[in-house]
Scaffold this active site. Sequence first.
Site, short mmCIF file in Angstrom:
data_model
loop_
_atom_site.label_atom_id
_atom_site.label_comp_id
_atom_site.label_asym_id
_atom_site.label_seq_id
_atom_site.Cartn_x
_atom_site.Cartn_y
_atom_site.Cartn_z
CE LYS A 195 14.49 66.57 65.95
NZ LYS A 195 15.05 65.48 65.10
CD GLU A 271 14.35 65.67 48.48
OE1 GLU A 271 13.72 64.79 47.85
OE2 GLU A 271 15.37 65.45 49.12
CB CYS A 305 15.29 60.69 48.08
SG CYS A 305 16.11 62.27 47.84
CD GLU A 401 12.95 56.60 49.49
OE1 GLU A 401 13.60 57.39 48.78
OE2 GLU A 401 12.31 56.95 50.49
#
Length: 501
Positions: A195, A271, A305, A401
Site C-alpha cells: 500500500k 521502521e 527519519c 521528530e
Amino acid sequence: MGQSPTITTGERSETESAAPARHMLIDGSLVGAPQSFRSVNPANGEIVGYAPDATVVDAEASVAAARRAFDETTWATDVALRMRCLDQFHRALVQHREELAALTTAEVGATPALLAGAQLDGPIDIVRFYADLLETHPFTEDLGNVESRGMQHHRWVEKEAAGVVAAIVAYNYPNQLALAKLAPSLAAGCTVVLKGAPDTPLVTLALGELIANHTDIPAGVVNVLSSSDPEVGASLVASPDVDVVTFTGSTPTGRAIMAAASATLKRVFLELGGKSAAIVLDDADFGTAATFAAFSMVTHAGQGCALTSRLLVPRAHHDAIVEMVKANFAHVRYGDPVDPKTYMGPLISERQRDKVDGMVQRAVAAGATLVVGGEKKDPGFFYTPTLLTNVAVDAEIAQEEVFGPVLVVIAYDDDDDAVRIANDSIYGLSGAVFGSEDRAVAMARRIRTGTFSINGGNYFSPDAPFGGYKQSGIGREMGVAGLEEFQERKTFASVVPGSAS
C-alpha cells in the site's frame, strides 16, 4: 503525516482531465476504482495525476489473492522462478528509470542528486542485490547428529517463506521504502500486498505496473494499492490471512499497528521515527562537522527519519560551530527540484509545512533562539533551512521528530554528558560523531542506535542492515537480515537408519 488527499467523484476540469491516472495491481490485473484522488506536485501545487481510491473490499481482495498465490502456487518453493522474476523486475526498473525519475521528482519533490541515491538508483540496486543473493543464500542449515535414546538423530533447519506480507510505506522515499520491502519478501518466497502513501501514491503504483507488464511474477504474488482511507491499511494489519506486517512511518502509527496485529499474533516489522544526534568532539575538524550537520539536515527538506536533527557541540566551541553551520545554511540552494543546481526541494504538503513551522514557533516561544530560517516560501511547500540554539534537552523540538529542515544545537560539558544527551530520547535510529578515530568509535558504541556514521561515513547501502533501537522500530531492512525478516525457520530431526546401539 501529510496533507489529506482530495477525493474526486464528479467531472474534472479540462486541466485536471489531462493529468494521467495510474492503476492498482490486484490478482494480476491492473484496475481502477470508482473514486480517485489527486496527487499534487509539492514544488508548485499542480496536479501530477490521479490514483484509484481503494476500499476495504479492494484490500480484502488483494489479501485473498496473495493468500491463494502463496498457498496454491509454487512461488514459495521455486527459487529459480523468484530469481528470474527479480532479474526481470530489475531490468524493467533500469529500462524505465527516466520515467520513474520524472514521476518521483514531480510527486515527491526529489532533486537529481537524491534520484542518484536513495530516491531511485539506490532502491533499484536493492532489487539487484536480492536477485543475486538468492544464488548463494543458504535455505538449509545442517546441525549434524546427536545421540538420543540409543540412536543417532540427524538435525537440520530449513528457512521457509513467512507467508502473506502487508507492506505499508510512507511518503518521503517511496521507491526506497517499497523496494526495500518488496525485493526481500519476494526473494524469501512471500506474497505481498503493498500500500502506497496517500501523499505519494503514483510512484508506488508505477512499480506495480512494471511488475504486471514486464515480469513473470504470477498473479496474486504482488498486489499494489492506493487509498486515502486509513481503514484500508487497518484492514490489512488486522486480516487473519496476513502473516507479516512491515510498516514505515511515524512511531504513533507504529504503536497502533503493533497493537492491532497482536490480535492475530502476526509478525510485525516496524521502521519508525528518529531524533538522531550528531556529536562534535573537541578534537574534531569543526568545519567538516558543521558542513555535514547543515547539508545532511536539509537533505530532502529534512524529511528523513535517520537525519541527525540534533547537533551536540562542546560548550567551549558552541558559538564558533553555530556560525559555521549558519554559513553553510546560507549556501543551501532550495527551489525547483528539476533544476540540477537545487539542493533542497519542498516539504510534501502545506499541512506538513504548517506542522514544522508550528514546532519552530513554539520552540522560540519557549526560549529557543532562532539563528536563521523559520520562513515559509511560496509557490510550493518550501521552508527555509532553520537553525535553533538555546534549546533545552527536554524541549519538544529536541525530543519530537520534526520531519523538516530544522537543526537544533545543544551544548555539552564532556563526553559522558554528550552520551547522556544523545541517549535521552525515545528513539534510537541513527547518529553521527566527529573526532579522532578511536575516540569517535568508542563513543559511537555507547549510543543506543541501529546505525551510526563516524566522521561522515555512509552506512546506507543494499547489503547493510538498516533499522533502529527503542521506539525507532523493530527489525532490519536490507542486507541478509532484511531477507530473514521474511523467513520462518523450521527445525527437522530424523533417525539415522541403522544407528541403534
